[in-house]
Scaffold this motif. Structure first.
Motif, PDB file in Angstrom:
ATOM      1  N   GLY A 235       0.816  -1.208   0.000  1.00  0.00           N
ATOM      2  CA  GLY A 235       0.000   0.000   0.000  1.00  0.00           C
ATOM      3  C   GLY A 235       0.847   1.254   0.000  1.00  0.00           C
ATOM      4  O   GLY A 235       0.527   2.238  -0.677  1.00  0.00           O
ATOM      5  N   GLN A 236       1.957   1.238   0.750  1.00  0.00           N
ATOM      6  CA  GLN A 236       2.848   2.399   0.788  1.00  0.00           C
ATOM      7  C   GLN A 236       3.505   2.633  -0.561  1.00  0.00           C
ATOM      8  O   GLN A 236       3.610   3.776  -1.020  1.00  0.00           O
ATOM      9  N   GLN A 237       3.950   1.543  -1.212  1.00  0.00           N
ATOM     10  CA  GLN A 237       4.575   1.690  -2.526  1.00  0.00           C
ATOM     11  C   GLN A 237       3.602   2.309  -3.525  1.00  0.00           C
ATOM     12  O   GLN A 237       3.968   3.182  -4.320  1.00  0.00           O
ATOM     13  N   LEU A 238       2.347   1.872  -3.487  1.00  0.00           N
ATOM     14  CA  LEU A 238       1.345   2.441  -4.388  1.00  0.00           C
ATOM     15  C   LEU A 238       1.032   3.885  -4.023  1.00  0.00           C
ATOM     16  O   LEU A 238       0.880   4.734  -4.905  1.00  0.00           O
ATOM     17  N   ALA A 239       0.933   4.176  -2.734  1.00  0.00           N
ATOM     18  CA  ALA A 239       0.659   5.554  -2.314  1.00  0.00           C
ATOM     19  C   ALA A 239       1.790   6.485  -2.722  1.00  0.00           C
ATOM     20  O   ALA A 239       1.553   7.644  -3.087  1.00  0.00           O
ATOM     21  N   ASP A 240       3.024   6.000  -2.670  1.00  0.00           N
ATOM     22  CA  ASP A 240       4.154   6.806  -3.147  1.00  0.00           C
ATOM     23  C   ASP A 240       3.992   7.139  -4.626  1.00  0.00           C
ATOM     24  O   ASP A 240       4.515   8.151  -5.103  1.00  0.00           O
ATOM     25  N   ALA A 241       3.281   6.279  -5.349  1.00  0.00           N
ATOM     26  CA  ALA A 241       2.989   6.516  -6.768  1.00  0.00           C
ATOM     27  C   ALA A 241       1.642   7.211  -6.958  1.00  0.00           C
ATOM     28  O   ALA A 241       1.124   7.255  -8.078  1.00  0.00           O
ATOM     29  N   ARG A 242       1.056   7.738  -5.860  1.00  0.00           N
ATOM     30  CA  ARG A 242      -0.210   8.498  -5.896  1.00  0.00           C
ATOM     31  C   ARG A 242      -1.387   7.606  -6.303  1.00  0.00           C
ATOM     32  O   ARG A 242      -2.344   8.057  -6.925  1.00  0.00           O
ATOM     33  N   LEU A 243      -1.319   6.324  -5.913  1.00  0.00           N
ATOM     34  CA  LEU A 243      -2.367   5.362  -6.231  1.00  0.00           C
ATOM     35  C   LEU A 243      -2.908   4.744  -4.949  1.00  0.00           C
ATOM     36  O   LEU A 243      -2.177   4.561  -3.975  1.00  0.00           O
ATOM     37  N   SER A 244      -4.191   4.385  -4.972  1.00  0.00           N
ATOM     38  CA  SER A 244      -4.879   3.892  -3.786  1.00  0.00           C
ATOM     39  C   SER A 244      -5.047   2.380  -3.856  1.00  0.00           C
ATOM     40  O   SER A 244      -5.674   1.856  -4.791  1.00  0.00           O
ATOM     41  N   ILE A 245      -4.512   1.680  -2.864  1.00  0.00           N
ATOM     42  CA  ILE A 245      -4.671   0.236  -2.809  1.00  0.00           C
ATOM     43  C   ILE A 245      -6.145  -0.094  -2.608  1.00  0.00           C
ATOM     44  O   ILE A 245      -6.839   0.540  -1.818  1.00  0.00           O
ATOM     45  N   ALA A 246      -6.634  -1.101  -3.333  1.00  0.00           N
ATOM     46  CA  ALA A 246      -8.063  -1.410  -3.285  1.00  0.00           C
ATOM     47  C   ALA A 246      -8.377  -2.612  -2.411  1.00  0.00           C
ATOM     48  O   ALA A 246      -9.507  -2.737  -1.920  1.00  0.00           O
ATOM     49  N   ASP A 247      -7.428  -3.504  -2.221  1.00  0.00           N
ATOM     50  CA  ASP A 247      -7.684  -4.750  -1.498  1.00  0.00           C
ATOM     51  C   ASP A 247      -6.665  -4.878  -0.369  1.00  0.00           C
ATOM     52  O   ASP A 247      -5.478  -5.074  -0.626  1.00  0.00           O
ATOM     53  N   VAL A 248      -7.143  -4.788   0.881  1.00  0.00           N
ATOM     54  CA  VAL A 248      -6.225  -4.755   2.016  1.00  0.00           C
ATOM     55  C   VAL A 248      -6.327  -5.989   2.902  1.00  0.00           C
ATOM     56  O   VAL A 248      -5.585  -6.131   3.877  1.00  0.00           O
ATOM     57  N   GLY A 249      -7.234  -6.915   2.596  1.00  0.00           N
ATOM     58  CA  GLY A 249      -7.293  -8.187   3.296  1.00  0.00           C
ATOM     59  C   GLY A 249      -7.872  -8.162   4.694  1.00  0.00           C
ATOM     60  O   GLY A 249      -7.762  -9.156   5.419  1.00  0.00           O
TER      61      GLY A 249
END
Length: 559
Positions: A235-249
């Motif tokens: 999730g952090q890697q995606l947020a660094d790319a300005r993207l929102s993780i959709a599935d967090v388990g």
């Protein structure tokens, strides 16, 4: 673990030099490297012509922005092991950008055997391996392609910053070898502008993450605390790319009767959904989970659960960013189920929104959708639909897939146009509200995603890199921490451009808005034409910066 220059580190373990052993270090060897720099907009290949490059990496960035550049080094004589070392960037007065915020990545090649739709076979650079503290074994006449990323702090003082990235002799544990010469030094200059990127990106997003694939390739147990830690890192890697993780388990604590919440679930969800770079929150509700029959015998429980999830989102302060996305790519025959689902969602909370991956021209779905998300192709996405749905109070997102073929903007590895970045420009031009991508780690169709790019295969097409913007970290010695791709960082840059254009439009005059629109149209004239020049993109960003700064970098234009 040593990394063979342009060799692929795969799931079978580390790679070795071509002769099977490391070359002897020669202290008297005065080998230097020939270096050329390239803009982040450019998709490099292993055979890039160094004569087309420049002598330094020159970046212009907002505060709170990650901005990148590239360089390629060629060694006439192999200098055994080397390490990439980035310095701090010295700015105005006593201001500095610490060296830890200057990330360096080794661009790895991957072989495409069968081209994606309109793509072609060949060698492409896409996986990125962290270079810091990693010794690289170099072959004679080999090329070392490096991505350099600078994370500008939100509180950075505007002005000119300067530093460098050096190539040095290395020990086997990735440290600089003492009393040796600098093999190459790449000047790194960053101009920090007065604008600040918003905490939440202006382009919303849904980036799928397949938990089972994270567990498999990171070698973690399903349901374990280590897997949750890994998903946090994803999730952090995606947020660094300005993207929102959709599935967090994880389901929000207390929303499902009988649910056993693990310690730390609440804090974990808060991190995933409120960290910088996250614009959207997909509420965990699917057509078969957490209820087997939410439209039938489990309907009452499903309404109760969604109501509780909406209340949780309000308490966390993320309700306005929340949505339900429960059925993927429904056909016309599924319109009745989508209508029932829409009624269920609105019964739980009238302000909850349902996202459906269909186009607004699909008449059977009218009245049952709050957020449209058409596939990017010549028949599904129509700019006129975006305008019409905005008038009705509905958003439009979009998504690329295996059926997004050139000349439309795709995310395939064998796409050398700046398509990932162009998605940001085109979204701003056409008023698209969000970006959806089905998966960042669809590795389950390949044995080793570091070596095999054919990650999605249909009867008549191969999608090289389709559903894959991240690579598993375990095979390169960083279990649970994903490695990004060149395409992911270029997609991020397009979202950053979208932020700047949106902020400038908010604070600018009619004449300034018209100029921005004209410049954007020049670099991306249509959905099939966006092969922009780096100088033209730089001009667009400079004008946006000027407008934002002239209007006082208003906080209301960052919300």
């Amino acid at each position: 673990m040593p990394l063979l220059l342009l060799g692929v580190v795969g799931c079978g373990g580390g790679s070795k030099p071509a002769d099977g052993s490391a070359q002897e270090f020669d202290r008297a060897d005065a080998t230097t490297a020939r270096v050329a720099t390239f803009p982040s907009l450019q998709r490099l290949t292993p055979s890039v012509d160094l004569a087309t490059g420049e002598d330094a990496i020159e970046l212009v960035a907002a505060r709170g922005e990650r901005e990148g550049g590239q360089f390629v080094a060629v060694f006439a004589k192999a200098p055994a092991r080397i390490v990439v070392v980035a310095s701090a960037l010295e700015g105005p007065g006593t201001a500095t950008i610490p060296a830890r915020l200057v990330e360096t990545w080794l661009e790895q090649s991957i072989e495409v055997e069968q081209g994606s739709p309109a793509g072609r076979a060949g060698s492409y650079l896409d996986p990125l391996v962290p270079a810091a503290g990693r010794d690289v074994e170099v072959r004679p006449d080999a090329r070392l392609p490096v991505w350099v990323d600078v994370a500008v702090p939100v509180a950075a003082a505007p002005g000119a910053y300067a530093g460098s990235v050096q190539l040095r002799y290395a020990t086997e544990d990735g440290k600089v070898r003492a009393d040796t010469a600098v093999l190459a030094e790449v000047p790194l200059r960053v101009t920090v502008r007065g604008a600040t990127l918003p905490h939440q990106p202006t382009l919303k997003s849904n980036m799928g993450v397949e938990t089972a694939q994270v567990a498999k390739f990171e070698q973690l147990e399903q349901g374990s605390a280590k897997l949750r830690t890994a998903l946090d890192a994803y999730g952090q890697q995606l947020a660094d790319a300005r993207l929102s993780i959709a599935d967090v388990g994880v389901l929000p604590p207390g929303t499902l009767p009988g649910q056993a919440a693990a310690p730390g679930d609440a804090a974990y969800l808060q991190r995933q959904f409120t960290r910088r770079g996250v614009a959207s929150v997909r509420l965990p509700f699917y057509i078969t989970y957490p209820f087997e029959d939410p439209l039938g015998r489990d309907r009452t429980a499903a309404v109760r659960y969604l109501r509780a999830v909406a209340d949780w989102a309000r308490r966390l302060g993320v309700f306005e960013q929340s949505y339900v996305y429960a059925i993927d790519e429904p056909g016309d025959q599924d319109a009745g189920r989508v209508r029932e689902l829409h009624e269920l969602v609105h019964e739980a909370d009238p302000r909850l929104r349902l996202l459906v991956t269909r186009e607004a021209s699909a008449r059977a779905f009218q009245g049952s959708v709050d957020i449209w998300s058409p596939n990017i192709n010549a028949t599904r996405f129509r700019p006129a639909d975006v305008v019409a749905e905005h008038r009705r109070g509905h958003e439009t997102w979009w998504y690329p897939s295996i059926t997004t073929w050139q000349p439309q903007p795709d995310l395939f590895i064998d796409e050398l146009r700046p398509a990932p970045r162009a998605l940001g420009w085109l979204a701003w031009r056409y008023g698209v509200d969000g970006f959806l991508y089905w998966s960042a780690n669809h590795w389950n169709e390949v044995t080793d995603p570091w070596r095999d790019p054919a990650t999605y295969v249909e009867t008549d097409a191969v999608g090289n890199g389709d559903g894959v913007l991240l690579y598993p970290g375990a095979p390169i010695g960083q279990p649970g921490i994903p490695a990004p791709s060149v395409r992911l960082l270029q997609l991020r840059d397009g979202i950053d451009d979208h932020d700047l254009l949106t902020m400038a439009t908010c604070g600018g005059t009619a004449a300034q808005r018209a100029r921005l629109r004209g410049l954007t149209t020049a670099i991306a004239p249509s959905m099939t034409s966006f092969d922009a020049d780096a100088a033209d993109v730089a001009e667009l960003r400079d004008v946006a910066f000027d407008v934002i700064e002239a209007s006082g970098d208003s906080a209301k234009c960052r919300s």
